[in-house]
Each structure stands twice: as structure tokens, then as C-alpha cells.
Design a protein around this motif. Structure first.
Motif, PDB file in Angstrom:
ATOM      1  N   SER A 109     -54.502 -36.219 -10.736  1.00  0.00           N
ATOM      2  CA  SER A 109     -54.611 -35.526  -9.639  1.00  0.00           C
ATOM      3  C   SER A 109     -56.202 -35.391  -9.141  1.00  0.00           C
ATOM      4  O   SER A 109     -56.393 -35.034  -8.298  1.00  0.00           O
ATOM      5  CB  SER A 109     -54.318 -33.877 -10.132  1.00  0.00           C
ATOM      6  OG  SER A 109     -54.931 -33.659 -11.262  1.00  0.00           O
ATOM      7  N   PRO A 168     -50.518 -32.730 -13.766  1.00  0.00           N
ATOM      8  CA  PRO A 168     -49.339 -33.502 -13.260  1.00  0.00           C
ATOM      9  C   PRO A 168     -49.121 -34.811 -13.911  1.00  0.00           C
ATOM     10  O   PRO A 168     -48.211 -35.271 -14.116  1.00  0.00           O
ATOM     11  CB  PRO A 168     -49.207 -33.322 -11.895  1.00  0.00           C
ATOM     12  CG  PRO A 168     -50.411 -33.177 -11.387  1.00  0.00           C
ATOM     13  CD  PRO A 168     -51.253 -32.334 -12.514  1.00  0.00           C
ATOM     14  N   HIS A 169     -50.175 -35.448 -14.040  1.00  0.00           N
ATOM     15  CA  HIS A 169     -50.228 -36.834 -14.593  1.00  0.00           C
ATOM     16  C   HIS A 169     -49.553 -36.622 -15.856  1.00  0.00           C
ATOM     17  O   HIS A 169     -49.141 -37.767 -16.407  1.00  0.00           O
ATOM     18  CB  HIS A 169     -51.686 -37.521 -14.465  1.00  0.00           C
ATOM     19  CG  HIS A 169     -52.828 -36.682 -15.472  1.00  0.00           C
ATOM     20  ND1 HIS A 169     -53.197 -35.578 -15.049  1.00  0.00           N
ATOM     21  CD2 HIS A 169     -53.000 -37.153 -16.548  1.00  0.00           C
ATOM     22  CE1 HIS A 169     -54.165 -35.306 -15.849  1.00  0.00           C
ATOM     23  NE2 HIS A 169     -53.969 -36.187 -16.946  1.00  0.00           N
ATOM     24  N   TYR A 175     -55.178 -29.763  -8.406  1.00  0.00           N
ATOM     25  CA  TYR A 175     -53.620 -29.737  -8.502  1.00  0.00           C
ATOM     26  C   TYR A 175     -53.159 -29.833  -7.329  1.00  0.00           C
ATOM     27  O   TYR A 175     -51.889 -30.447  -7.169  1.00  0.00           O
ATOM     28  CB  TYR A 175     -53.154 -28.546  -9.396  1.00  0.00           C
ATOM     29  CG  TYR A 175     -53.424 -27.439  -8.470  1.00  0.00           C
ATOM     30  CD1 TYR A 175     -52.175 -26.923  -7.837  1.00  0.00           C
ATOM     31  CD2 TYR A 175     -54.496 -26.382  -8.415  1.00  0.00           C
ATOM     32  CE1 TYR A 175     -52.076 -25.704  -7.024  1.00  0.00           C
ATOM     33  CE2 TYR A 175     -54.396 -25.371  -7.500  1.00  0.00           C
ATOM     34  CZ  TYR A 175     -53.243 -25.107  -6.779  1.00  0.00           C
ATOM     35  OH  TYR A 175     -53.093 -24.012  -6.085  1.00  0.00           O
ATOM     36  N   HIS A 221     -39.398 -37.056 -10.235  1.00  0.00           N
ATOM     37  CA  HIS A 221     -40.582 -37.313 -10.451  1.00  0.00           C
ATOM     38  C   HIS A 221     -41.652 -37.730  -9.588  1.00  0.00           C
ATOM     39  O   HIS A 221     -41.279 -38.547  -8.628  1.00  0.00           O
ATOM     40  CB  HIS A 221     -40.437 -38.851 -11.729  1.00  0.00           C
ATOM     41  CG  HIS A 221     -39.619 -38.245 -13.028  1.00  0.00           C
ATOM     42  ND1 HIS A 221     -40.162 -37.845 -13.806  1.00  0.00           N
ATOM     43  CD2 HIS A 221     -38.263 -38.177 -12.893  1.00  0.00           C
ATOM     44  CE1 HIS A 221     -39.390 -37.662 -14.820  1.00  0.00           C
ATOM     45  NE2 HIS A 221     -38.100 -37.942 -14.417  1.00  0.00           N
ATOM     46  N   THR A 239     -47.248 -40.409 -11.839  1.00  0.00           N
ATOM     47  CA  THR A 239     -48.402 -40.015 -12.922  1.00  0.00           C
ATOM     48  C   THR A 239     -49.789 -40.350 -12.608  1.00  0.00           C
ATOM     49  O   THR A 239     -50.779 -40.404 -13.502  1.00  0.00           O
ATOM     50  CB  THR A 239     -48.035 -40.829 -14.231  1.00  0.00           C
ATOM     51  OG1 THR A 239     -48.050 -41.958 -14.028  1.00  0.00           O
ATOM     52  CG2 THR A 239     -46.775 -40.222 -14.725  1.00  0.00           C
ATOM     53  N   VAL A 275     -46.972 -33.410  -6.749  1.00  0.00           N
ATOM     54  CA  VAL A 275     -46.266 -32.434  -7.351  1.00  0.00           C
ATOM     55  C   VAL A 275     -46.344 -31.094  -6.760  1.00  0.00           C
ATOM     56  O   VAL A 275     -45.250 -30.504  -6.430  1.00  0.00           O
ATOM     57  CB  VAL A 275     -46.445 -31.930  -8.870  1.00  0.00           C
ATOM     58  CG1 VAL A 275     -46.072 -30.863  -9.451  1.00  0.00           C
ATOM     59  CG2 VAL A 275     -45.965 -33.240  -9.732  1.00  0.00           C
ATOM     60  N   ASP A 305     -47.177 -34.691 -16.963  1.00  0.00           N
ATOM     61  CA  ASP A 305     -45.743 -34.300 -16.676  1.00  0.00           C
ATOM     62  C   ASP A 305     -45.413 -34.297 -15.114  1.00  0.00           C
ATOM     63  O   ASP A 305     -46.076 -33.211 -14.740  1.00  0.00           O
ATOM     64  CB  ASP A 305     -45.348 -33.145 -17.481  1.00  0.00           C
ATOM     65  CG  ASP A 305     -43.769 -32.736 -17.596  1.00  0.00           C
ATOM     66  OD1 ASP A 305     -43.120 -33.441 -16.622  1.00  0.00           O
ATOM     67  OD2 ASP A 305     -43.337 -32.275 -18.407  1.00  0.00           O
ATOM     68  N   ASP A 306     -44.908 -35.129 -14.663  1.00  0.00           N
ATOM     69  CA  ASP A 306     -44.860 -35.150 -13.163  1.00  0.00           C
ATOM     70  C   ASP A 306     -43.407 -34.643 -12.556  1.00  0.00           C
ATOM     71  O   ASP A 306     -43.204 -34.851 -11.394  1.00  0.00           O
ATOM     72  CB  ASP A 306     -44.977 -36.660 -12.696  1.00  0.00           C
ATOM     73  CG  ASP A 306     -44.027 -37.546 -13.060  1.00  0.00           C
ATOM     74  OD1 ASP A 306     -43.202 -37.350 -14.081  1.00  0.00           O
ATOM     75  OD2 ASP A 306     -43.763 -38.697 -12.093  1.00  0.00           O
ATOM     76  N   ARG A 307     -42.771 -33.944 -13.382  1.00  0.00           N
ATOM     77  CA  ARG A 307     -41.585 -33.480 -13.037  1.00  0.00           C
ATOM     78  C   ARG A 307     -41.543 -32.153 -11.937  1.00  0.00           C
ATOM     79  O   ARG A 307     -42.363 -31.388 -12.213  1.00  0.00           O
ATOM     80  CB  ARG A 307     -40.653 -33.175 -14.113  1.00  0.00           C
ATOM     81  CG  ARG A 307     -40.197 -34.122 -15.222  1.00  0.00           C
ATOM     82  CD  ARG A 307     -39.512 -33.598 -16.378  1.00  0.00           C
ATOM     83  NE  ARG A 307     -40.287 -32.824 -16.997  1.00  0.00           N
ATOM     84  CZ  ARG A 307     -39.854 -31.800 -17.943  1.00  0.00           C
ATOM     85  NH1 ARG A 307     -38.572 -31.695 -18.150  1.00  0.00           N
ATOM     86  NH2 ARG A 307     -40.841 -31.199 -18.599  1.00  0.00           N
ATOM     87  N   HIS A 363     -52.095 -33.188  -5.510  1.00  0.00           N
ATOM     88  CA  HIS A 363     -51.032 -34.031  -6.211  1.00  0.00           C
ATOM     89  C   HIS A 363     -49.812 -34.023  -5.623  1.00  0.00           C
ATOM     90  O   HIS A 363     -49.539 -32.788  -5.151  1.00  0.00           O
ATOM     91  CB  HIS A 363     -50.923 -33.704  -7.730  1.00  0.00           C
ATOM     92  CG  HIS A 363     -50.412 -34.831  -8.565  1.00  0.00           C
ATOM     93  ND1 HIS A 363     -49.021 -34.883  -8.586  1.00  0.00           N
ATOM     94  CD2 HIS A 363     -50.648 -35.894  -9.199  1.00  0.00           C
ATOM     95  CE1 HIS A 363     -48.415 -35.894  -9.510  1.00  0.00           C
ATOM     96  NE2 HIS A 363     -49.628 -36.665  -9.666  1.00  0.00           N
TER      97      HIS A 363
END
Length: 338
Positions: free
Chosen positions: A289, A265-266, A130, A283, A286, A135, A268-270, A133
Motif C-alpha cells: 500500500s 493489506p500486502h 491503506y 484476493h 500483495t 483492498v 493479507d490481501d483478502r 490499496h
């Protein structure tokens, strides 16, 4: 004349775990790396895995795979209790190691892994994917920029529906438990906030519920931590929840930011940001990670590019995990034999 591209990694896989398909095989394929070998306790499982995923050959034991001179990187997705013993064996064999988290069953064993990694001189990394990524990088940027103000509180919740009753994650001898499998993500995410909180967090309280029929194994655990500058944090985990939830919320003096699924996060990339100026949703993409993770690991092995994760980091996470187990009255996980 341009420099030649780095050579692909030559990867050996311990076991035929389900997570390997998305965590390693897909990123390796997209990155052009070789899946040289796979070994499983049941060779037929290794053969089926190799056929399904295009692995070049199989071995009849983990030790055989470690002795394969063509394997330079070992991926360890075994049950939690087998991470430490086989990480130690792989490092002793002079291999680079990408291990699923946590790196060991407890902090004592994680310390041995750190020493072995230093002695081997190879690359060792715990697979907290994670962190690579955008995010998570964005959450850190929002703190670093000052938009959220000073950090006051952070809360992570990592929960999944219950695995089957025979799943090794419910086994104390195999270092099972919700904190080991899920909560380590939340604790690690809190640890990464140290640059904006005056240093690393320490636990102040923890509560847990044991799995029925599995004494000593936490079905859920909530841990409260405090940072040196007074900011607080909570890491919650549940391995028999009614749904999947993997959220991370950061609250500052000027605003807050939430990643609804920081672990995957792929899916939900918010990142949702709320300040006095209003609310916005960003965003961050996607792409998996796991793909970012293997890319960073390969860059370290081939080019020496620094990594944010190391055997030292893995030890500090394990110390925090042990301390939370102690605070909850359960105690650290026992170590397993190979």
C-alpha cells in the motif's frame, strides 16, 4: 512522439525512523525517485541511515534539510508530537509534504497546518496509505454497487503488541496513545464511508484504559460513532494487545464484507464477502500500500492528479480524534515544540 516521463521526486527525510524503510525507501526505489537527504538529531544516526538506504547526503539538523534547495518533498515520520511543528516548518519552506499520521497533535494545530498548506500552494498529504490499496477500494466498490445493500454498521480493530517502555508512543508530551498511533486508521476508515451513510460520522461514546505509569496516555480506546442516516460504527484500538489485528468489517442490509488486514493489506490481501448467495473470498494483490501511496503522491506533485487526502481531510480526522479523547475523559493531546 510520446511525452517524456515525469521527473523523479527529490525527497528529504526528517529523522531515521524505522518505518521509513518500508513506508518510503522501498517505494521510492521502485518508483525511481531520489532520496536526496536525511537529517537526524544525532548526525551519526543519519549517516548510518544514509549508508544503509542509499540516501545521497546527510544534514546536521532538520532545519538544514528544509533549507536544502534540492529537496522538494519532505517526508515526516517523526514522533507524533513533532508532526505538526515540522509540517509547519516544511510548508513555510515551500516544500511538498508527505507526513505520517496524524498530521498534528490536536485539531487546533491541524488547523494551522491546513492554513499553512493553503498559503504555501504545495502538496500536503497525510500518509493513510491503506486508502490507495485495492483492498479498501474494493470495500467501497461493494457498497457503491449495492451488493451489500445499505450501510448499517462498520467496525475497525487496529491492535499491536506493546512497544517498549521507552517508546515515544507512550509519551503524552510527544502526543502518544493508542488512538493517535493506531485508532486514527479506524476513525479515518469510518470517515471514508460518509458517501454511503448520509455524511460524516460523529462520536456518541468512547471508553479508554490508561497505560500504567503514563497518566493520560491511552493503552486502548474504543469509540462508537453514528452517521446521519442512522448507521453506526465502532473504532477499536489497542497498543498492548496479544497479537497484531487490523480488521475492517462492513455490514449492510444485504450482506457484509471483511478485510482481515486493511492497514497492511500486502500481508493479507483478502476481502471476504458474505451475502444470501453465499460466501466468497477475493484476493486483491500483495503490492505494498505504501507503493500505491507514493505513486499517487508523485502523480499529484508532477501531473496535478487529484488526491483523496488533503490538509482539509487531515483536520477533519483530527477533530474526530479529539472528540473521541474528550468522550473517553482523556482530552486532546498537547502540542509539542520543535
Amino acid at each position: 512522439m510520446s511525452e517524456s516521463a515525469p521527473q523523479p521526486l527529490r525527497i528529504g527525510i526528517l529523522g531515521a525512523a524505522r518505518i521509513t524503510g518500508r513506508a518510503l525507501v522501498a517505494p521510492a526505489r521502485s518508483g525511481g525517485h531520489r532520496l536526496v537527504a536525511v537529517a537526524a538529531r544525532d548526525r551519526s544516526r543519519a549517516e548510518a541511515f544514509a549508508a544503509a538506504h542509499g540516501v545521497e547526503r546527510t544534514h546536521g539538523s532538520y532545519a538544514e534539510l528544509l533549507a536544502d534547495p534540492e529537496v522538494e518533498v519532505v517526508y515526516n515520520p517523526l514522533a507524533n508530537g513533532l508532526h505538526g511543528p515540522w509540517n509547519l516548518a516544511a510548508l513555510a519552506a515551500g516544500k511538498h509534504v508527505l507526513t505520517e499520521k496524524p498530521s498534528a497533535s490536536n485539531a487546533v494545530e491541524a488547523g494551522e497546518v491546513r492554513e499553512a498548506a493553503a498559503k504555501s500552494g504545495t502538496v500536503f498529504m497525510e500518509a493513510f496509505h491503506y486508502l490507495f490499496h485495492p483492498v479498501t477500494r474494493r470495500l467501497h466498490e461493494l457498497l457503491a454497487s449495492g451488493e451489500l445493500g445499505g450501510l448499517r454498521h462498520a467496525e475497525a480493530m487496529v491492535a499491536i503488541p506493546a512497544p517498549g517502555p521507552d517508546d515515544p508512543r507512550w509519551s503524552l508530551p510527544l502526543a502518544g496513545g493508542a488512538l493517535m498511533d493506531l485508532g486514527c486508521y479506524g476513525l479515518h476508515a469510518l470517515r471514508t464511508l460518509a458517501p454511503w451513510a448520509g455524511g460524516a460520522p460523529r462520536p456518541v461514546a468512547a471508553r479508554a484504559g490508561e497505560r500504567a505509569g503514563a497518566p493520560g496516555v491511552d493503552e486502548w480506546l474504543d469509540a462508537d460513532v453514528v452517521f446521519p442516516d442512522g448507521a453506526t460504527g465502532t473504532a477499536r484500538c489497542h497498543m498492548a494487545y496479544d497479537r497484531l489485528e487490523m480488521s475492517l468489517q462492513i455490514v449492510g442490509t444485504r450482506g457484509e464484507a471483511t478485510a482481515p488486514n486493511f492497514v497492511l493489506p500486502h500481508q493479507d490481501d483478502r476481502v471476504v464477502v458474505r451475502t444470501a448467495d453465499g460466501e466468497r473470498t477475493e484476493h486483491l494483490g500483495t503490492r505494498s500500500s505504501y507503493a500505491y501511496q507514493l505513486e499517487a503522491f508523485a502523480a499529484r506533485v508532477r501531473l496535478g492528479t487529484p488526491l483523496p487526502l488533503s490538509a482539509d481531510d487531515a483536520l477533519e480526522t483530527m477533530r474526530l480524534v479529539d472528540a473521541c479523547y474528550e468522550a473517553a475523559g482523556l482530552g486532546p493531546r498537547p502540542r509539542s515544540e520543535r
